[in-house]
Design a protein around this motif. Structure first.
Motif: not given
Ligand code: NAP
Ligand code: MG
Length: 402
Positions: A74, A76, A82, A286, A303-304, A307-309, A311-312, A324-325, A372
């Motif tokens: 993933a 940005i 940004r 998701l 890809e997954a 997004g880039t997660v 907050r984690h 994070t999964n 999660d």
């Protein structure tokens, strides 16, 4: 143990934030101990995209087209915030957009099912894959606010100057107007991608539009699909024991909810946007959705769907171990390795991909998962950090590989 050998490299596109951290761990803990990994590496991290004026994204996309199989982390998509955070030279375009415009394909999204996490729709037993057309319609629209009374017309001017006109509406007061379009070439490549993907997955293909109301626009989609099926794919579908089925979008929605799953549902751009979020949520999360771009030229990019997660990642930067999964990213790797194995005739690589997926699902079945998933899991579940989860997968994978 001898590592599994590869012949053609995978195109590897590294990315941003938390998923970049997971990316490195997946390779180190779950792939490199078993596979002599060959990749053409491209760093699509935002900093490097900025340094190269985004040339790296274009280079990666071209390599993806040349080598045929790629796996992407993933990334940005920059916005104003940004721009400041990374001191960017420019608000670079979405990498997925750039890659899609080079490969020109269709995105297929499918949920990963695991015992203990059940879909909200009780009848669903098998995954439903959404194939979303990624060009045109309302995403490339032209809109206008109508200020007051007047006549709205649709005008097409041919190259020789001749005009074709249709009255849209005689406005008596203010309102709104919208113009949308699509291309036979784009619809045709969408249809090819869907038929090929159905054959490669050996699953039925459903396609739905609103052609009873939209007798020219939506009907063109239907005609292109049906003609292509009759002329190029019917025999292969019959041999594979799968079917192609066209129905109205509202009938499709009702049938999907009553179905067991296990098919591919091709949707126009807007329908696919909406239905993929509905299907993802109803299947659980998701973080458990895989995504593959299949181009009409026969290239595959895995890809997954998440997004880039971010907050984690901010918590990770403060030194915290996050939960994070990594499942969808692991499945992006296994999908790419399996496809590489299939194209290069490497059954060991394909078996490895199967085992990597099995080890991941076994770990969850044993009650070890990221937080999660622990929240959704019906049974005794231990919510652990990403690192502990991946080590547990690694242990099961080692046992399967012996
Ligand atoms: P996101 O990264 O998918 O995360 C949204 C929220 O969903 C997270 O904060 C987290 O919730 C949960 N989540 C998503 N994936 C998870 C995982 N693997 N494990 C655990 N929880 C997960 O979406 P976003 O925050 O909207 O976007 C972040 C960045 O990703 C943006 O810069 C965007 O441009 C980019 N993006 C990239 C792609 C792509 O490359 N394909 C797609 C979408 C977004 P909690 O915080 O509540 O735990
Ligand atoms: Mg959407």
């Amino acid at each position: 143990m001898n590592k599994i050998q590869m012949t053609t490299p995978l195109v590897e596109m590294d990315g941003d934030e938390m998923t970049r951290v997971l990316w490195a761990d997946i390779k180190k803990l779950l792939i490199e101990p078993f596979v002599d990994l060959k990749t053409e590496y491209f760093d699509l991290g935002l900093k490097h995209r900025d340094e190269t004026d985004d040339q790296v994204t274009l280079d990666a996309a071209c390599a993806a087209r040349e080598y045929g199989v790629s796996v992407k982390c993933a990334t940005i998509t920059p916005n104003m915030q940004r721009m400041e955070e990374y001191h960017l030279k420019k608000m670079w375009k979405s990498p997925n957009g750039t890659i899609r415009s080079v490969l020109d394909g269709t995105v297929f999204r499918a949920p990963i099912l695991v015992d203990g996490i059940y879909p909200t729709v009780r009848t669903w037993k098998k995954p439903i894959t959404i194939a979303r057309h990624a060009y045109g319609d309302v995403y490339k629209n032209v809109e206008m606010a109508v200020p007051g009374p007047g006549k709205a017309e649709l005008v097409f001017t041919r190259e020789d100057g001749q005009e074709i006109r249709r009255v849209i509406h005689e406005f008596k007061g203010p309102g709104v107007l919208q113009g949308v379009h699509n291309l036979d070439s784009s619809i045709t490549s969408f249809a090819h991608s869907c038929f090929r993907f159905a054959l490669s997955e050996r699953q039925d293909l459903w396609f739905s539009t609103k052609d009873t109301i939209s007798k020219t626009y939506d009907h063109r989609f239907r005609d292109i699909f049906e003609n292509l099926y009759e002329t190029e794919y019917k025999k292969a579908f019959e041999e594979a024991g799968i079917t192609f089925f066209y129905t109205l979008i509202d009938d499709a929605v009702a049938r999907v909810v009553r179905s067991e799953g296990g098919f591919i549902w091709a949707c126009k751009n807007y329908d696919g946007d909406v239905m993929s979020d509905m299907v993802a949520t109803a299947f659980g999360s998701l973080a458990m959705m895989t995504s593959v771009l299949v181009s009409p030229g026969g290239q595959y990019e895995y890809e997954a769907a998440h997004g880039t997660v971010t907050r984690h990642y901010y918590r990770y930067l403060k030194g915290e171990e996050t939960s994070t999964n990594p499942v969808a990213t692991i499945f992006a790797w296994s999908g790419a390795l399996r496809k590489r194995g299939e194209l290069d005739g490497l059954p060991e690589l394909m078996t490895f991909a199967d085992r990597l997926e099995k080890a991941t699902l076994d770990t969850i079945r044993d009650g070890i998962m990221t937080k999660d998933l622990a929240l959704l899991y019906e049974g005794d579940a231990q919510g652990v950090t990403s690192r502990v989860f991946m080590e547990a997968i690694g242990a099961r994978l080692s046992a399967l590989m012996e």
